[in-house]
Design an enzyme around this catalytic site. Structure first.
Site, PDB file in Angstrom:
ATOM      1  N   SER A   1       0.864  -1.187   0.000  1.00  0.00           N
ATOM      2  CA  SER A   1       0.000   0.000   0.000  1.00  0.00           C
ATOM      3  C   SER A   1       0.895   1.229   0.000  1.00  0.00           C
ATOM      4  O   SER A   1       2.046   1.166   0.456  1.00  0.00           O
ATOM      5  CB  SER A   1      -0.871   0.000   1.266  1.00  0.00           C
ATOM      6  OG  SER A   1      -1.387   1.286   1.517  1.00  0.00           O
TER       7      SER A   1
ATOM      8  N   TYR B   1      -1.527  -0.711  10.403  1.00  0.00           N
ATOM      9  CA  TYR B   1      -1.718  -1.024   8.969  1.00  0.00           C
ATOM     10  C   TYR B   1      -0.449  -0.710   8.180  1.00  0.00           C
ATOM     11  O   TYR B   1       0.019  -1.530   7.374  1.00  0.00           O
ATOM     12  CB  TYR B   1      -2.904  -0.215   8.440  1.00  0.00           C
ATOM     13  CG  TYR B   1      -3.226  -0.501   6.990  1.00  0.00           C
ATOM     14  CD1 TYR B   1      -3.822  -1.692   6.613  1.00  0.00           C
ATOM     15  CD2 TYR B   1      -2.941   0.435   5.992  1.00  0.00           C
ATOM     16  CE1 TYR B   1      -4.115  -1.966   5.285  1.00  0.00           C
ATOM     17  CE2 TYR B   1      -3.233   0.170   4.659  1.00  0.00           C
ATOM     18  CZ  TYR B   1      -3.824  -1.025   4.318  1.00  0.00           C
ATOM     19  OH  TYR B   1      -4.111  -1.293   2.999  1.00  0.00           O
TER      20      TYR B   1
HETATM   21  P1  NAD Z   1     -11.964  -5.985   0.790  1.00  0.00           P
HETATM   22  O1  NAD Z   1     -12.290  -5.952   2.233  1.00  0.00           O
HETATM   23  O2  NAD Z   1     -12.982  -5.523  -0.195  1.00  0.00           O
HETATM   24  O3  NAD Z   1     -11.447  -7.446   0.376  1.00  0.00           O
HETATM   25  C1  NAD Z   1     -10.562  -8.174   1.176  1.00  0.00           C
HETATM   26  C2  NAD Z   1     -10.973  -9.630   1.130  1.00  0.00           C
HETATM   27  O4  NAD Z   1     -10.021 -10.380   1.905  1.00  0.00           O
HETATM   28  C3  NAD Z   1     -12.354  -9.894   1.747  1.00  0.00           C
HETATM   29  O5  NAD Z   1     -13.159 -10.614   0.829  1.00  0.00           O
HETATM   30  C4  NAD Z   1     -12.049 -10.721   2.983  1.00  0.00           C
HETATM   31  O6  NAD Z   1     -13.062 -11.674   3.288  1.00  0.00           O
HETATM   32  C5  NAD Z   1     -10.742 -11.385   2.599  1.00  0.00           C
HETATM   33  N1  NAD Z   1      -9.993 -11.838   3.768  1.00  0.00           N
HETATM   34  C6  NAD Z   1      -9.783 -11.157   4.916  1.00  0.00           C
HETATM   35  N2  NAD Z   1      -9.104 -11.922   5.782  1.00  0.00           N
HETATM   36  C7  NAD Z   1      -8.863 -13.094   5.168  1.00  0.00           C
HETATM   37  C8  NAD Z   1      -8.213 -14.290   5.564  1.00  0.00           C
HETATM   38  N3  NAD Z   1      -7.672 -14.414   6.790  1.00  0.00           N
HETATM   39  N4  NAD Z   1      -8.133 -15.326   4.684  1.00  0.00           N
HETATM   40  C9  NAD Z   1      -8.698 -15.210   3.440  1.00  0.00           C
HETATM   41  N5  NAD Z   1      -9.349 -14.092   3.022  1.00  0.00           N
HETATM   42  C10 NAD Z   1      -9.424 -13.052   3.885  1.00  0.00           C
HETATM   43  O7  NAD Z   1     -10.627  -5.094   0.649  1.00  0.00           O
HETATM   44  P2  NAD Z   1      -9.861  -4.433  -0.605  1.00  0.00           P
HETATM   45  O8  NAD Z   1      -9.985  -2.966  -0.462  1.00  0.00           O
HETATM   46  O9  NAD Z   1     -10.229  -5.092  -1.867  1.00  0.00           O
HETATM   47  O10 NAD Z   1      -8.361  -4.778  -0.178  1.00  0.00           O
HETATM   48  C11 NAD Z   1      -7.629  -5.845  -0.755  1.00  0.00           C
HETATM   49  C12 NAD Z   1      -6.171  -5.615  -0.412  1.00  0.00           C
HETATM   50  O11 NAD Z   1      -5.745  -4.352  -0.936  1.00  0.00           O
HETATM   51  C13 NAD Z   1      -5.856  -5.571   1.090  1.00  0.00           C
HETATM   52  O12 NAD Z   1      -4.626  -6.235   1.330  1.00  0.00           O
HETATM   53  C14 NAD Z   1      -5.716  -4.085   1.364  1.00  0.00           C
HETATM   54  O13 NAD Z   1      -4.871  -3.833   2.469  1.00  0.00           O
HETATM   55  C15 NAD Z   1      -5.083  -3.625   0.079  1.00  0.00           C
HETATM   56  N6  NAD Z   1      -5.239  -2.203  -0.169  1.00  0.00           N
HETATM   57  C16 NAD Z   1      -6.477  -1.653  -0.278  1.00  0.00           C
HETATM   58  C17 NAD Z   1      -6.587  -0.291  -0.513  1.00  0.00           C
HETATM   59  C18 NAD Z   1      -7.919   0.387  -0.639  1.00  0.00           C
HETATM   60  O14 NAD Z   1      -7.945   1.635  -0.602  1.00  0.00           O
HETATM   61  N7  NAD Z   1      -9.008  -0.336  -0.775  1.00  0.00           N
HETATM   62  C19 NAD Z   1      -5.428   0.505  -0.619  1.00  0.00           C
HETATM   63  C20 NAD Z   1      -4.188  -0.101  -0.524  1.00  0.00           C
HETATM   64  C21 NAD Z   1      -4.091  -1.472  -0.300  1.00  0.00           C
END
Ligand code: NAD
Length: 257
Positions: A141, A154
């Site tokens: 991130s 985080y």
């Molecule tokens: P989201 O919450 O929409 O999706 C995350 C998914 O991971 C969910 O479906 C959840 O059920 C699954 N998950 C959580 N814990 C788990 C586990 N222990 N085992 C298996 N699955 C698990 O989130 P997102 O925004 O799509 O984020 C995805 C990734 O991108 C994350 O690593 C997040 O840190 C990273 N990220 C997101 C953003 C943002 O702004 N959305 C920015 C930078 C990085």
């Protein structure tokens, strides 16, 4: 098709960025193994891939649990014989300055966001090493590269993932395995929507504030990150090794006047 016949495993692909990437990979000819803790959402992703004519299966596994991850990898290998692309995407958020983070919450986010990259990689790598081929994408991130308010735990996890990416790349380059990291900015997904609802009385105002720290006038979409993941997964990025790829609307390298 940019991922013809590639066997791809995407953790946390029942929602958000992982789901968009799963749909995108499938459109580009990949077989997608959809992993999530949430069975209903994971199966929904598979259904949507099937509806668009693609091939996918759902494997439920908790990325923090060694047995569960080992079993997931074994299932994929017994079904398809290999894993060409592993996208370590699953992750959770945590809001707070360091003194506000409770020990349990610290352990939990370290476990999902860091151990959740280590375990799927650990159990997939021997199969990639044997075939002298593979690509791993780790979800970091922008928070790994900047001091972002209220994100102590985080940011720690995402910094660890970036460091791990570089270390992995050095160790596995001799096996023709590439390891790169994605560094998104703020992407509108359920993850961010929940954070906005739980952290601000007025989520719209919060979105306005987030926009002021980036150069783009819009927040990112899951598809923006899926496009970058597709590039890293495909041979088009064959000369990228151990690299951070920013998808952030100008947060890290830009500054609004
Ligand atoms: P989201 O919450 O929409 O999706 C995350 C998914 O991971 C969910 O479906 C959840 O059920 C699954 N998950 C959580 N814990 C788990 C586990 N222990 N085992 C298996 N699955 C698990 O989130 P997102 O925004 O799509 O984020 C995805 C990734 O991108 C994350 O690593 C997040 O840190 C990273 N990220 C997101 C953003 C943002 O702004 N959305 C920015 C930078 C990085």
């Amino acid at each position: 098709m940019r991922l013809s016949n590639k066997i791809t495993l995407i953790t946390g692909s029942g929602s958000g960025i992982g789901k968009s990437t799963a749909l995108r990979f499938a459109k580009e000819g990949a077989v997608v193994v959809v992993n999530d803790l949430n069975e209903e959402n994971g199966k929904q992703t598979v259904q949507e891939i099937n509806n668009q004519g693609g091939e996918a299966i759902f494997v439920m596994a908790d990325v923090t649990d060694p047995e569960s991850v080992q079993q997931m990898v074994a299932n994929v290998i017994s079904s398809y014989g290999r894993i060409d692309v592993l996208f370590n995407n699953a992750g959770i958020s945590n809001v707070g300055a360091l003194h506000e983070v409770e020990p349990d919450a610290w352990d939990k986010i370290m476990s999902v966001n860091v151990k959740g990259v280590y375990l799927p990689s650990k159990y997939t790598l021997p199969f990639m090493m044997e075939r002298q081929s593979g690509t791993i994408i780790n979800m970091s991130s922008c928070a790994a590269e900047m001091g972002l308010a209220q994100r102590a735990a985080y940011s720690t996890t995402k910094g660890a993932v970036l460091a791990l990416t570089k270390a992995m790349q050095v160790d596995y380059a001799p096996y023709n395995i590439r390891v790169n990291a994605l560094l998104p900015g703020t992407i509108m997904t359920p993850f961010v929507e929940n954070y906005l609802k739980s952290s601000y009385d007025n989520p719209e105002e919060a979105i306005g504030k987030i926009k002021t720290r980036q150069l783009s006038g819009e927040l990112g979409t899951p598809d923006d990150v899926a496009s970058a993941a597709l590039f890293l997964a495909s041979d088009e990025s064959r000369f990228m090794m151990g690299s951070p790829l920013y998808v952030d609307g100008g947060v890290v390298f830009g500054k609004n006047a």
